[in-house]
Design a protein around this motif. Structure first.
Motif, PDB file in Angstrom:
ATOM      1  N   LEU A 199      -5.159  -2.112  -4.640  1.00  0.00           N
ATOM      2  CA  LEU A 199      -5.140  -2.508  -3.225  1.00  0.00           C
ATOM      3  C   LEU A 199      -6.347  -3.390  -2.877  1.00  0.00           C
ATOM      4  O   LEU A 199      -6.220  -4.354  -2.126  1.00  0.00           O
ATOM      5  CB  LEU A 199      -5.101  -1.282  -2.324  1.00  0.00           C
ATOM      6  CG  LEU A 199      -3.804  -0.470  -2.400  1.00  0.00           C
ATOM      7  CD1 LEU A 199      -3.904   0.755  -1.507  1.00  0.00           C
ATOM      8  CD2 LEU A 199      -2.608  -1.314  -2.028  1.00  0.00           C
ATOM      9  N   THR A 232      -5.476   3.133  -7.733  1.00  0.00           N
ATOM     10  CA  THR A 232      -4.843   2.733  -6.468  1.00  0.00           C
ATOM     11  C   THR A 232      -5.802   1.874  -5.644  1.00  0.00           C
ATOM     12  O   THR A 232      -5.432   0.817  -5.132  1.00  0.00           O
ATOM     13  CB  THR A 232      -4.424   3.978  -5.651  1.00  0.00           C
ATOM     14  OG1 THR A 232      -3.525   4.747  -6.424  1.00  0.00           O
ATOM     15  CG2 THR A 232      -3.782   3.589  -4.340  1.00  0.00           C
ATOM     16  N   VAL A 256       2.421   1.511  -3.549  1.00  0.00           N
ATOM     17  CA  VAL A 256       1.407   1.920  -4.526  1.00  0.00           C
ATOM     18  C   VAL A 256       1.026   3.379  -4.314  1.00  0.00           C
ATOM     19  O   VAL A 256       0.821   4.128  -5.272  1.00  0.00           O
ATOM     20  CB  VAL A 256       0.167   0.997  -4.452  1.00  0.00           C
ATOM     21  CG1 VAL A 256      -0.993   1.544  -5.265  1.00  0.00           C
ATOM     22  CG2 VAL A 256       0.526  -0.407  -4.919  1.00  0.00           C
ATOM     23  N   ASP A 257       0.966   3.808  -3.065  1.00  0.00           N
ATOM     24  CA  ASP A 257       0.613   5.195  -2.760  1.00  0.00           C
ATOM     25  C   ASP A 257       1.641   6.172  -3.339  1.00  0.00           C
ATOM     26  O   ASP A 257       1.293   7.278  -3.741  1.00  0.00           O
ATOM     27  CB  ASP A 257       0.490   5.377  -1.248  1.00  0.00           C
ATOM     28  CG  ASP A 257      -0.070   6.733  -0.880  1.00  0.00           C
ATOM     29  OD1 ASP A 257      -1.089   7.130  -1.500  1.00  0.00           O
ATOM     30  OD2 ASP A 257       0.486   7.396   0.014  1.00  0.00           O
ATOM     31  N   ARG A 258       2.905   5.763  -3.384  1.00  0.00           N
ATOM     32  CA  ARG A 258       3.974   6.626  -3.920  1.00  0.00           C
ATOM     33  C   ARG A 258       4.144   6.476  -5.432  1.00  0.00           C
ATOM     34  O   ARG A 258       4.955   7.149  -6.026  1.00  0.00           O
ATOM     35  CB  ARG A 258       5.291   6.310  -3.228  1.00  0.00           C
ATOM     36  CG  ARG A 258       5.339   6.806  -1.794  1.00  0.00           C
ATOM     37  CD  ARG A 258       6.739   6.634  -1.204  1.00  0.00           C
ATOM     38  NE  ARG A 258       6.653   6.269   0.190  1.00  0.00           N
ATOM     39  CZ  ARG A 258       6.503   5.059   0.685  1.00  0.00           C
ATOM     40  NH1 ARG A 258       6.431   4.034  -0.102  1.00  0.00           N
ATOM     41  NH2 ARG A 258       6.422   4.841   1.974  1.00  0.00           N
ATOM     42  N   SER A 259       3.399   5.575  -6.032  1.00  0.00           N
ATOM     43  CA  SER A 259       3.546   5.312  -7.461  1.00  0.00           C
ATOM     44  C   SER A 259       2.737   6.311  -8.279  1.00  0.00           C
ATOM     45  O   SER A 259       2.064   7.188  -7.755  1.00  0.00           O
ATOM     46  CB  SER A 259       3.106   3.891  -7.795  1.00  0.00           C
ATOM     47  OG  SER A 259       1.702   3.799  -7.725  1.00  0.00           O
ATOM     48  N   ALA A 299       0.832  -1.205   0.000  1.00  0.00           N
ATOM     49  CA  ALA A 299       0.000   0.000   0.000  1.00  0.00           C
ATOM     50  C   ALA A 299       0.861   1.247   0.000  1.00  0.00           C
ATOM     51  O   ALA A 299       0.565   2.218  -0.713  1.00  0.00           O
ATOM     52  CB  ALA A 299      -0.933  -0.010   1.203  1.00  0.00           C
ATOM     53  N   GLY A 300       1.943   1.227   0.771  1.00  0.00           N
ATOM     54  CA  GLY A 300       2.861   2.371   0.786  1.00  0.00           C
ATOM     55  C   GLY A 300       3.534   2.579  -0.558  1.00  0.00           C
ATOM     56  O   GLY A 300       3.670   3.709  -1.038  1.00  0.00           O
ATOM     57  N   HIS A 318      -3.112   6.703  -9.210  1.00  0.00           N
ATOM     58  CA  HIS A 318      -3.843   7.588  -8.295  1.00  0.00           C
ATOM     59  C   HIS A 318      -5.326   7.281  -8.356  1.00  0.00           C
ATOM     60  O   HIS A 318      -5.826   6.749  -9.339  1.00  0.00           O
ATOM     61  CB  HIS A 318      -3.608   9.062  -8.659  1.00  0.00           C
ATOM     62  CG  HIS A 318      -2.192   9.477  -8.471  1.00  0.00           C
ATOM     63  ND1 HIS A 318      -1.609   9.606  -7.241  1.00  0.00           N
ATOM     64  CD2 HIS A 318      -1.224   9.768  -9.375  1.00  0.00           C
ATOM     65  CE1 HIS A 318      -0.343   9.966  -7.379  1.00  0.00           C
ATOM     66  NE2 HIS A 318      -0.084  10.074  -8.680  1.00  0.00           N
TER      67      HIS A 318
END
Length: 179
Positions: free
Chosen positions: A68, A64, A54-57, A51-52, A60
């Motif tokens: 997830l 996302t 993907v969140d920075r990828s 999750a971390g 959006h």
């Protein structure tokens, strides 16, 4: 109960020996429960890390959430497929007259047993009628109370001709055909 005498004569009921039995079911139910808990904790940790990432990828919004959500769903399915193995080992132990895993309440199979409004399994267990052994070395943790029927598979009062899991307190609705 219909079929009880026949099941007893055929040796299909839980057999609680006079002396502590050996750990004949391997791996033990408790060992498998430890593995299940490790899988649940480890998988949750991995999901958190993913999750971390993907969140920075570059993904959006809905993408996302979709990634997830799909990963969480796969993880849930893996857990729901792993838990019945613990249940099968637990039932196998109970049929031999002992347990290495004790639960206050709960179950191992989806859709079986009494559920609360939140969907939690609340089947109560009573292991007093069977030997409780340490899962590592078979050391006796508690001797059986001979005045209490042990949990295990018995002729079903709900589905004639089938065996049903008795928790020592309630019928769990986990059934199997008689061998």
């Amino acid at each position: 109960m219909p079929g009880y005498a026949e099941a007893a004569a055929a040796g299909l009921l839980p057999r609680v020996p006079e002396h502590p039995p050996a750990l004949s079911v391997q791996p033990t139910a408790r060992s498998l429960m430890h593995r299940f808990i490790a899988l649940a904790l480890g998988g949750s940790l991995v999901l958190g890390v993913v999750a971390g990432v993907v969140d920075r990828s570059a993904l959006h919004g809905p993408a996302t959430a979709g990634v997830l959500g799909a990963l969480a769903l796969v993880f849930l399915v893996v857990l729901l497929l792993a838990l019945p193995r613990v249940g099968r080992q637990s039932v196998a132990e109970l049929q031999q007259g002992y347990t290495t895993l004790t639960l206050q309440f709960g179950g191992f199979w989806c859709g079986e047993g009494p559920l609360t409004l939140s969907g939690e399994m609340r089947a109560a267990w009573d292991y007093r009628g069977t030997w409780q052994l340490d899962h590592r070395d078979g050391r006796v943790l508690r001797a059986p109370d001979r005045g209490v029927d042990p949990p295990g598979m018995y002729p079903s009062p709900n589905q004639p001709g089938r065996m049903e899991l008795w928790t020592g307190r309630v019928w769990l609705e986990h059934v199997a055909d008689r061998p």
